[in-house]
Design a protein around this motif. Structure first.
Motif, PDB file in Angstrom:
ATOM      1  N   SER A 153       8.812   4.824 -14.807  1.00 15.88           N
ATOM      2  CA  SER A 153       7.588   5.621 -14.359  1.00 15.88           C
ATOM      3  C   SER A 153       7.942   6.424 -13.016  1.00 15.88           C
ATOM      4  O   SER A 153       7.181   7.213 -12.667  1.00 15.88           O
ATOM      5  CB  SER A 153       6.171   4.644 -14.019  1.00 15.88           C
ATOM      6  N   GLY A 154       8.953   5.932 -12.540  1.00 16.27           N
ATOM      7  CA  GLY A 154       9.124   6.723 -11.184  1.00 16.27           C
ATOM      8  C   GLY A 154       8.784   6.018  -9.789  1.00 16.27           C
ATOM      9  O   GLY A 154       8.804   6.277  -8.804  1.00 16.27           O
ATOM     10  N   MET A 155       8.384   4.731 -10.051  1.00 15.02           N
ATOM     11  CA  MET A 155       7.442   4.203  -9.132  1.00 15.02           C
ATOM     12  C   MET A 155       8.573   3.287  -8.532  1.00 15.02           C
ATOM     13  O   MET A 155       9.304   2.457  -9.239  1.00 15.02           O
ATOM     14  CB  MET A 155       6.224   3.166  -9.670  1.00 15.02           C
ATOM     15  N   PRO A 156       8.326   2.861  -7.183  1.00 15.74           N
ATOM     16  CA  PRO A 156       9.004   1.633  -6.738  1.00 15.74           C
ATOM     17  C   PRO A 156       8.398   0.321  -7.122  1.00 15.74           C
ATOM     18  O   PRO A 156       7.319   0.288  -7.915  1.00 15.74           O
ATOM     19  CB  PRO A 156       8.896   1.911  -4.932  1.00 15.74           C
ATOM     20  N   VAL A 157       8.832  -0.869  -6.740  1.00 17.08           N
ATOM     21  CA  VAL A 157       8.332  -2.296  -7.059  1.00 17.08           C
ATOM     22  C   VAL A 157       6.858  -1.915  -6.262  1.00 17.08           C
ATOM     23  O   VAL A 157       6.609  -1.490  -5.270  1.00 17.08           O
ATOM     24  CB  VAL A 157       9.060  -3.207  -6.369  1.00 17.08           C
ATOM     25  N   ILE A 158       5.856  -2.652  -7.113  1.00 19.76           N
ATOM     26  CA  ILE A 158       4.539  -2.762  -6.723  1.00 19.76           C
ATOM     27  C   ILE A 158       4.289  -4.084  -6.072  1.00 19.76           C
ATOM     28  O   ILE A 158       4.533  -4.944  -6.960  1.00 19.76           O
ATOM     29  CB  ILE A 158       3.580  -2.359  -7.996  1.00 19.76           C
ATOM     30  N   ASN A 159       4.068  -4.257  -4.684  1.00 18.63           N
ATOM     31  CA  ASN A 159       4.014  -5.509  -4.045  1.00 18.63           C
ATOM     32  C   ASN A 159       2.485  -6.057  -4.114  1.00 18.63           C
ATOM     33  O   ASN A 159       1.903  -5.842  -3.242  1.00 18.63           O
ATOM     34  CB  ASN A 159       4.608  -5.533  -2.846  1.00 18.63           C
ATOM     35  N   VAL A 160       2.200  -6.839  -4.984  1.00 16.84           N
ATOM     36  CA  VAL A 160       0.887  -7.465  -4.927  1.00 16.84           C
ATOM     37  C   VAL A 160       1.150  -8.868  -4.389  1.00 16.84           C
ATOM     38  O   VAL A 160       0.984  -9.967  -4.806  1.00 16.84           O
ATOM     39  CB  VAL A 160       0.083  -7.669  -6.481  1.00 16.84           C
ATOM     40  N   SER A 161       1.064  -8.571  -3.129  1.00 22.45           N
ATOM     41  CA  SER A 161       1.466  -9.789  -2.001  1.00 22.45           C
ATOM     42  C   SER A 161       0.459 -10.830  -1.780  1.00 22.45           C
ATOM     43  O   SER A 161      -0.808 -10.280  -1.860  1.00 22.45           O
ATOM     44  CB  SER A 161       1.991  -9.040  -0.774  1.00 22.45           C
ATOM     45  N   GLY A 162       0.615 -11.922  -1.491  1.00 14.42           N
ATOM     46  CA  GLY A 162      -0.451 -12.802  -1.110  1.00 14.42           C
ATOM     47  C   GLY A 162       0.072 -14.133  -1.452  1.00 14.42           C
ATOM     48  O   GLY A 162       0.958 -14.255  -2.382  1.00 14.42           O
ATOM     49  N   CYS A 163      -0.335 -15.409  -0.719  1.00 13.25           N
ATOM     50  CA  CYS A 163       0.308 -16.630  -1.000  1.00 13.25           C
ATOM     51  C   CYS A 163      -0.876 -17.398  -1.359  1.00 13.25           C
ATOM     52  O   CYS A 163      -1.223 -18.275  -0.370  1.00 13.25           O
ATOM     53  CB  CYS A 163       1.302 -16.791   0.159  1.00 13.25           C
ATOM     54  N   ALA A 164      -1.281 -17.382  -2.472  1.00 17.48           N
ATOM     55  CA  ALA A 164      -1.089 -16.853  -3.625  1.00 17.48           C
ATOM     56  C   ALA A 164      -2.036 -15.432  -3.556  1.00 17.48           C
ATOM     57  O   ALA A 164      -2.865 -15.345  -2.840  1.00 17.48           O
ATOM     58  CB  ALA A 164      -1.386 -17.573  -4.875  1.00 17.48           C
ATOM     59  N   GLU A 181      -3.906   4.788 -14.503  1.00 14.54           N
ATOM     60  CA  GLU A 181      -4.605   5.226 -13.133  1.00 14.54           C
ATOM     61  C   GLU A 181      -4.086   4.572 -11.965  1.00 14.54           C
ATOM     62  O   GLU A 181      -4.661   4.548 -10.950  1.00 14.54           O
ATOM     63  CB  GLU A 181      -6.033   4.687 -13.343  1.00 14.54           C
ATOM     64  N   PHE A 182      -2.713   4.478 -11.907  1.00 19.50           N
ATOM     65  CA  PHE A 182      -2.071   3.851 -10.863  1.00 19.50           C
ATOM     66  C   PHE A 182      -0.769   4.772 -10.501  1.00 19.50           C
ATOM     67  O   PHE A 182       0.127   4.975 -11.273  1.00 19.50           O
ATOM     68  CB  PHE A 182      -1.767   2.610 -10.872  1.00 19.50           C
ATOM     69  N   GLY A 183      -0.579   5.116  -9.246  1.00 17.72           N
ATOM     70  CA  GLY A 183       0.520   6.130  -8.836  1.00 17.72           C
ATOM     71  C   GLY A 183       1.178   5.678  -7.424  1.00 17.72           C
ATOM     72  O   GLY A 183       0.432   4.650  -6.791  1.00 17.72           O
ATOM     73  N   GLU A 184       2.105   6.434  -7.071  1.00 22.70           N
ATOM     74  CA  GLU A 184       2.895   5.599  -5.740  1.00 22.70           C
ATOM     75  C   GLU A 184       1.845   6.424  -4.563  1.00 22.70           C
ATOM     76  O   GLU A 184       1.887   5.380  -3.428  1.00 22.70           O
ATOM     77  CB  GLU A 184       4.018   6.651  -5.587  1.00 22.70           C
ATOM     78  N   THR A 185       0.767   6.916  -4.453  1.00 22.70           N
ATOM     79  CA  THR A 185      -0.226   7.122  -3.507  1.00 22.70           C
ATOM     80  C   THR A 185      -0.974   6.004  -3.432  1.00 22.70           C
ATOM     81  O   THR A 185      -1.850   6.134  -2.304  1.00 22.70           O
ATOM     82  CB  THR A 185      -0.868   8.489  -3.583  1.00 22.70           C
ATOM     83  N   ASP A 186      -1.146   5.200  -4.347  1.00 21.17           N
ATOM     84  CA  ASP A 186      -1.975   4.140  -4.526  1.00 21.17           C
ATOM     85  C   ASP A 186      -1.152   2.926  -3.673  1.00 21.17           C
ATOM     86  O   ASP A 186      -1.989   1.880  -3.500  1.00 21.17           O
ATOM     87  CB  ASP A 186      -2.225   3.625  -5.822  1.00 21.17           C
ATOM     88  N   LEU A 187      -0.182   3.038  -3.004  1.00 16.24           N
ATOM     89  CA  LEU A 187       0.531   1.951  -2.207  1.00 16.24           C
ATOM     90  C   LEU A 187       0.569   2.417  -0.846  1.00 16.24           C
ATOM     91  O   LEU A 187       0.592   3.382  -0.733  1.00 16.24           O
ATOM     92  CB  LEU A 187       1.797   1.972  -2.671  1.00 16.24           C
ATOM     93  N   ASP A 188       0.227   1.271   0.066  1.00 11.77           N
ATOM     94  CA  ASP A 188       0.690   1.343   1.540  1.00 11.77           C
ATOM     95  C   ASP A 188       2.204   1.586   1.774  1.00 11.77           C
ATOM     96  O   ASP A 188       2.889   1.388   0.928  1.00 11.77           O
ATOM     97  CB  ASP A 188      -0.111   0.395   2.222  1.00 11.77           C
ATOM     98  N   ARG A 189       2.523   1.508   3.080  1.00 11.60           N
ATOM     99  CA  ARG A 189       3.943   1.772   3.388  1.00 11.60           C
ATOM    100  C   ARG A 189       4.657   0.284   2.872  1.00 11.60           C
ATOM    101  O   ARG A 189       6.034   0.450   3.013  1.00 11.60           O
ATOM    102  CB  ARG A 189       4.068   2.117   4.811  1.00 11.60           C
ATOM    103  N   LEU A 190       4.210  -0.668   2.680  1.00 11.59           N
ATOM    104  CA  LEU A 190       5.025  -1.776   2.213  1.00 11.59           C
ATOM    105  C   LEU A 190       4.843  -2.106   0.778  1.00 11.59           C
ATOM    106  O   LEU A 190       5.022  -3.146   0.473  1.00 11.59           O
ATOM    107  CB  LEU A 190       4.653  -3.125   3.232  1.00 11.59           C
TER     108      LEU A 190
END
Length: 331
Positions: A153-164, A181-190
């Motif tokens: 899709s042209g996107m980097p890895v989407i980091n759904v972080s949290g433990c858990a 409905e999800f694109g690169e602008t929906d990600l923060d800098r990390l």
């Protein structure tokens, strides 16, 4: 119908445990609602052995389309970048090999949990050179797939972080992808989804009155704010944990435990989870959006204005004085 494959790398399985009972109907029914076909999950799917390997090979060779690749757990890079610390039984390949084969075939690649995103607990010192996240490693760029990796899709890895991660974070990300409905602008800098990374764990905390007056807990059974003495990082950690409770009613701070900033890279190397580091009596970790001088001035003013009720309740395990009837009302 979109397809999804879920791999577990160096994982405790907590991310899967988090999402299993998501929503009113549970994980599998939620996926059906979103039109997601889970083609394989190590803990849920019936396929095992050669059947599972056939699925991996079909995706890797392009014979089976893959919309979403979810990876849970840290990527074991050692020894010396070979990935041989974690082999996938019966395949002749390491987990690192399979991640690098499958990720470029997926339209979207999700790192589910901080381990998959940034390395997490397995990457704690002294093992940080041998363990990595999918696109972030010790230096916070690169990781197992490289800093220039992009999915189909042209996107980097989407980091759904949290433990858990909160189950809602996982499912809402998957749902947004399912409905395109999800694109690169929906990600923060990390690389974290902004819908939960745009707020702090501090927001919505039921100890906020104590925080405002800097009325601090002295031990973990106390009701007061845990930032000053007990290591709470909620004012520094992204997440809406206290605005949408886990399983309808829980969060770390609500349960009486400090926020350890588990959505952030490097949280595993904290000097102490249960004690606040200080210099000259001032906490080292201050709120993300507040200059130190402002915080010190505000803290001094707040402490001087603390109502007796708040000060007394802060160091108690129950409310001793209520705002309507005054000091000395025993619950």
């Amino acid at each position: 119908m979109k397809s999804m494959l879920w791999l577990q790398a160096g994982s405790c399985g907590g991310c899967t445990m988090s999402v299993l009972e998501v929503g009113a109907k549970g994980f599998m029914r939620e996926l059906e609602t979103f039109g997601i076909d889970l083609i394989w999950h190590p803990s849920i799917s019936e396929e095992s052995g050669s059947e599972a390997i056939d699925i991996f090979q079909a995706v890797a060779e392009g014979r089976l389309a893959l919309d979403i690749l979810c990876v849970e757990g840290s990527i074991m890079m050692g020894p010396d970048g070979t990935g041989l610390y974690s082999r996938m039984a019966g395949t002749g390949k390491t987990t690192l090999d399979w991640v690098r084969l499958l990720a470029p075939r997926a339209r979207y690649c999700l790192a589910v949990g901080t381990c998959a995103a940034y390395g997490g607990i397995p990457a704690a010192t002294p093992f940080m050179d041998e363990v990595s996240g999918l696109q972030y490693g010790e230096t916070l760029e690169g990781g197992a797939l490289g800093k220039d990796f992009r999915s189909l899709s042209g996107m980097p890895v989407i980091n759904v972080s949290g433990c858990a991660p909160h189950p809602g974070w996982i499912m809402e990300t998957i749902g947004a992808i399912a409905f395109d409905e999800f694109g690169e602008t929906d990600l923060d800098r990390l690389g974290r989804p902004r819908f939960y990374a745009k707020t702090l764990a501090h927001h919505g905390c039921d100890r906020n009155e104590y925080y405002e007056f800097k009325a601090s807990a002295e031990k973990f059974s106390d009701l007061g704010c845990m930032m000053e003495h007990l290591g709470c990082k909620a004012t520094q950690a992204v997440g809406d944990c206290n605005q949408r409770a886990w399983n309808g009613g829980g969060s770390c701070t609500h349960g009486g435990f400090s926020c350890i900033a588990c959505t952030s890279p490097g949280f595993e190397d904290a000097t102490g989870f249960l004690k606040t580091p200080k210099v000259a009596g001032i906490p080292v970790g201050l709120p993300l959006d507040m200059p130190k001088a402002w915080f010190v001035a505000l803290a001094a003013l707040s402490k001087s204005a603390t109502p007796d009720r708040v000060r007394e309740n802060a160091v108690s395990d129950r409310v001793l004085s209520d705002p309507q009837r005054g000091k000395g009302v025993r619950e």
